[in-house]
Design a protein around this motif. Structure first.
Motif, short mmCIF file in Angstrom:
data_model
loop_
_atom_site.label_atom_id
_atom_site.label_comp_id
_atom_site.label_asym_id
_atom_site.label_seq_id
_atom_site.Cartn_x
_atom_site.Cartn_y
_atom_site.Cartn_z
N LEU A 1 0.83 -1.21 0.00
CA LEU A 1 0.00 0.00 0.00
C LEU A 1 0.87 1.26 0.00
O LEU A 1 0.56 2.24 -0.68
CB LEU A 1 -0.93 -0.01 1.21
CG LEU A 1 -2.06 -1.07 1.17
CD1 LEU A 1 -2.82 -1.07 2.50
CD2 LEU A 1 -3.01 -0.78 0.02
N ARG A 2 1.94 1.23 0.77
CA ARG A 2 2.83 2.38 0.80
C ARG A 2 3.46 2.63 -0.58
O ARG A 2 3.56 3.76 -1.04
CB ARG A 2 3.94 2.15 1.84
CG ARG A 2 3.47 2.28 3.28
CD ARG A 2 4.58 1.90 4.23
NE ARG A 2 4.20 2.11 5.62
CZ ARG A 2 4.87 1.63 6.66
NH1 ARG A 2 5.97 0.92 6.45
NH2 ARG A 2 4.47 1.86 7.89
N ARG A 3 3.88 1.54 -1.20
CA ARG A 3 4.48 1.67 -2.51
C ARG A 3 3.49 2.21 -3.52
O ARG A 3 3.80 3.10 -4.31
CB ARG A 3 5.02 0.31 -2.97
CG ARG A 3 5.40 0.27 -4.43
CD ARG A 3 6.08 -1.04 -4.80
NE ARG A 3 5.32 -2.21 -4.44
CZ ARG A 3 4.30 -2.69 -5.12
NH1 ARG A 3 3.87 -2.06 -6.20
NH2 ARG A 3 3.69 -3.79 -4.74
N GLN A 4 2.27 1.67 -3.49
CA GLN A 4 1.24 2.12 -4.42
C GLN A 4 0.90 3.60 -4.20
O GLN A 4 0.69 4.34 -5.17
CB GLN A 4 -0.01 1.26 -4.27
CG GLN A 4 0.18 -0.17 -4.76
CD GLN A 4 -1.00 -1.07 -4.44
OE1 GLN A 4 -1.82 -0.75 -3.57
NE2 GLN A 4 -1.10 -2.19 -5.13
N ALA A 5 0.88 4.02 -2.94
CA ALA A 5 0.59 5.43 -2.64
C ALA A 5 1.69 6.34 -3.17
O ALA A 5 1.42 7.42 -3.72
CB ALA A 5 0.42 5.61 -1.13
N ALA A 6 2.95 5.89 -3.00
CA ALA A 6 4.08 6.69 -3.47
C ALA A 6 4.05 6.82 -4.99
O ALA A 6 4.29 7.91 -5.55
CB ALA A 6 5.39 6.06 -3.02
N ILE A 7 3.73 5.73 -5.68
CA ILE A 7 3.66 5.77 -7.14
C ILE A 7 2.52 6.66 -7.60
O ILE A 7 2.65 7.45 -8.54
CB ILE A 7 3.50 4.34 -7.70
CG1 ILE A 7 4.80 3.55 -7.49
CG2 ILE A 7 3.16 4.38 -9.19
CD1 ILE A 7 4.70 2.09 -7.88
N ALA A 8 1.37 6.55 -6.91
CA ALA A 8 0.21 7.38 -7.27
C ALA A 8 0.55 8.86 -7.11
O ALA A 8 0.16 9.69 -7.95
CB ALA A 8 -0.98 7.01 -6.40
N LEU A 9 1.30 9.20 -6.05
CA LEU A 9 1.69 10.59 -5.84
C LEU A 9 2.63 11.06 -6.94
O LEU A 9 2.49 12.19 -7.45
CB LEU A 9 2.35 10.73 -4.47
CG LEU A 9 2.82 12.14 -4.08
CD1 LEU A 9 1.65 13.11 -4.06
CD2 LEU A 9 3.52 12.12 -2.72
N GLU A 10 3.58 10.21 -7.31
CA GLU A 10 4.52 10.56 -8.38
C GLU A 10 3.77 10.78 -9.70
O GLU A 10 4.06 11.72 -10.45
CB GLU A 10 5.55 9.45 -8.54
CG GLU A 10 6.55 9.34 -7.41
CD GLU A 10 7.65 10.38 -7.50
OE1 GLU A 10 7.70 11.11 -8.51
OE2 GLU A 10 8.46 10.48 -6.57
N LEU A 11 2.82 9.91 -10.00
CA LEU A 11 2.07 10.03 -11.24
C LEU A 11 1.21 11.29 -11.25
O LEU A 11 1.09 11.98 -12.27
CB LEU A 11 1.19 8.79 -11.45
CG LEU A 11 1.92 7.49 -11.79
CD1 LEU A 11 0.95 6.32 -11.83
CD2 LEU A 11 2.65 7.61 -13.13
#
Length: 454
Positions: free
Chosen positions: A324-334
C-alpha cells in the motif's frame, strides 16, 4: 548469528600457507548442496525466504531455479572453461616444472630460457553483499572459492538468510572450506571492523549502489584491487524501421517486453525501465506508449490471475502495508507528473494497475518501476552523444523487432557503454559463462603469474 570464527586471521594465514584448494573440490561440494536443494522441503524454505525479501513469486521461483542450475557440476566446469580455457584444471594445479614437461598451455621458451604462466588466486577477497539481492553474497563467495581465494563475507545489515543457508550447507558438504570462507554479519557503520577486514584483503568485492561503492573506495588501501558490481540501468530500443513496420510484429514484441516488466517488477539491473524510440515525433511516441500500456494491462491482469505477482500476502509484512505504501508513493509521483505535464514535455498514460509516461527528452533514469515504464525519443543519429553521459550505468539493451536492426546499431550501443543486447523476453535471463557487466567476473579474482624454470 555470530562471527563464524573469532580466530579468522589465524585461519586465513593457515589457508594461505596451505594453498591447496582446487576448483574440483569446490565443484564436488556444490554438487552435494544441489542435491539438498532438490528436496521439496528445502526448495519451499528458500522460496519463502526469497518472497519474504520482497521478490514477486515468479521472480523468486526463477532465482531458485537459476541457483539450482548454477550449482550443477557441468555448469561450473563450463564457466571455468569459458573464463580460463579448456586447460583450466592444469592452469590452477600446483607445480610449475611438471606443467612445462607436460607441455601445458602457458609454457614456452624464449632466448634459451623456459617460462611457465599460470592463474593463481588473488589471495584474500572481502565480499560486501547488497541488501536487495538475497543470495548474492553466497554466489560471490563461491566464485572466490572456485579461484582458490580465502573469502571474508560481510552479510547485508538486514541479513541474508538465503546466503546463510547456502554457505552453511557448503561448509557441511566440504569441511575443508571452513578455512577459506568466513561470515561477518556486521553493519557497514562498524567502521573499525570494516577497515580491519579491508586491510586483510587483496581485493574488495562490493555489490550495491553508488554510496556503497564510494564507502569502499575510502576503505581500500593503495594496491588493493577494487571489484565493483554497482547498480546498472537497462532499456529497450525501437528502431524507425520497426516503428513503421507490421503492427502485429511490434505488438507481439511489446507484449513480451510487458511480460518481462511484470515478472521482474522492473527491479533488477537488467530490468527494462522504458523504451527509447528512433523518432522525435510526439504522435509516434504517444502511439508507442498507448500500445505498451495495453500490453502492460494484459500482463498485470494475467499475473494477478496466476498468482505469480507481488500480491500483498507475498510481501514481508504479510498484511499488505508495504504494498500500500508503494502504491501510494507511485500514485503521488504520477499525479505530480500529470500536473507538471501542463508546462513540461511529458504525458502520463494511466491504466489498470500500471502506467506509461511519455517524455520529450532523452534522459536515462530509473522508472517508477512495478509496471510504470517511460517512453522517450532517441534518434539513431544521436544515440552515442545522448547515451555516453550515462556510460557508467548502462547494462542491457533490448532491440525490439531485431530483424530491423543491423550490426552498426549494435556497435553503437556498445560504444555508448552498454554491455548486453537481448530479446525482450530474455533481458533478465543469462547463460553459462555470460560476462557480468561486461567482464568475466572470476578473471578479476585471480592474477597471472610467471615463473622462469631453471
Amino acid at each position: 548469528m555470530k562471527w563464524s570464527d573469532p580466530n579468522w586471521k589465524a585461519e586465513t594465514r593457515k589457508a594461505l600457507e596451505e594453498m591447496s584448494l582446487q576448483p574440483e573440490e569446490v565443484i564436488r561440494a556444490c554438487a552435494r548442496v544441489r542435491e539438498e536443494l532438490d528436496t521439496e522441503e528445502n526448495r519451499a524454505r528458500l522460496l519463502s525466504l526469497l518472497m519474504e525479501s520482497g521478490l514477486p513469486g515468479g521472480e523468486a521461483r526463477g532465482r531458485l531455479e537459476a541457483a539450482w542450475n548454477g550449482l550443477a557440476p557441468e555448469s561450473l566446469r563450463k564457466q571455468m572453461e569459458l573464463e580460463f580455457g579448456p586447460d583450466w584444471e592444469r592452469e590452477f594445479s600446483l607445480g610449475f616444472e611438471e606443467s612445462f614437461l607436460l607441455g601445458a598451455s602457458g609454457c614456452f621458451e624464449e632466448n634459451g630460457r623456459r617460462y611457465v604462466q599460470k592463474w593463481r588466486p588473488l589471495g584474500v577477497l572481502f565480499h560486501i553483499g547488497a541488501g536487495n539481492m538475497k543470495g548474492i553474497s553466497a554466489f560471490s563467495a563461491l566464485e572466490g572459492l572456485l579461484t582458490g581465494n580465502v573469502n571474508l563475507v560481510k552479510l547485508p545489515g538486514g541479513g541474508d538468510p538465503v546466503s546463510e543457508w547456502l554457505i552453511s550447507r557448503l561448509l557441511q558438504a566440504e569441511p575443508k572450506l571452513k578455512r577459506y570462507l568466513h561470515l561477518f554479519p556486521i553493519s557497514s557503520e562498524e567502521e573499525g571492523s570494516m577497515r580491519e577486514l579491508a586491510e586483510a584483503a587483496d581485493g574488495i568485492v562490493v555489490w550495491g549502489g553508488d554510496e556503497a561503492v564510494k564507502a569502499v573506495r575510502r576503505l581500500a588501501d593503495p594496491g588493493t584491487r577494487l571489484i565493483e558490481w554497482g547498480n546498472r540501468l537497462s532499456f529497450a530500443y525501437l528502431p524507425a524501421a520497426a516503428l513503421n513496420g507490421p503492427e502485429e510484429e511490434l505488438d507481439g514484441q511489446l507484449q513480451l517486453l510487458a511480460r518481462h516488466m511484470a515478472e521482474t517488477d522492473q527491479l533488477l539491473c537488467s530490468s527494462c525501465q522504458g523504451i527509447y524510440v528512433d523518432t522525435e515525433r510526439g504522435g509516434a511516441l504517444l502511439n508507442v506508449g498507448r500500445r505498451l500500456l495495453r500490453a502492460l494491462e494484459e500482463e498485470m491482469e494475467r499475473r494477478e490471475g496466476t498468482g505469480g505477482g507481488s500480491k500483498p500476502h507475498e510481501r514481508p509484512d504479510r498484511g499488505g502495508l508495504e504494498t500500500l505504501r508503494r502504491q501510494a508513493a507511485i500514485a503521488l509521483e504520477l499525479r505530480t507528473a500529470q500536473l507538471e505535464s501542463v508546462k513540461e514535455r511529458k504525458r502520463v498514460l494511466k491504466g489498470r494497475g500500471c502506467s506509461v509516461t511519455v517524455f520529450g527528452d532523452s534522459s536515462l533514469e530509473v522508472s517508477l518501476q512495478y509496471g510504470n515504464p517511460w517512453v522517450r525519443p532517441l534518434p539513431a543519429c544521436d544515440l552515442i552523444s545522448r547515451l555516453r553521459p550515462f556510460r557508467g550505468v548502462l547494462q542491457t539493451v533490448c532491440i525490439l523487432c531485431p530483424r530491423t536492426a543491423d550490426d552498426r546499431l549494435r556497435e553503437q550501443f556498445f560504444r555508448a557503454g552498454a554491455v548486453r543486447i537481448t530479446s525482450p523476453e530474455r533481458m533478465s535471463l543469462g547463460y553459462r559463462g555470460e560476462p557480468h557487466d561486461g567482464e568475466m567476473s572470476m578473471r578479476r579474482y585471480v592474477k597471472r603469474v610467471s615463473v622462469e624454470i631453471p
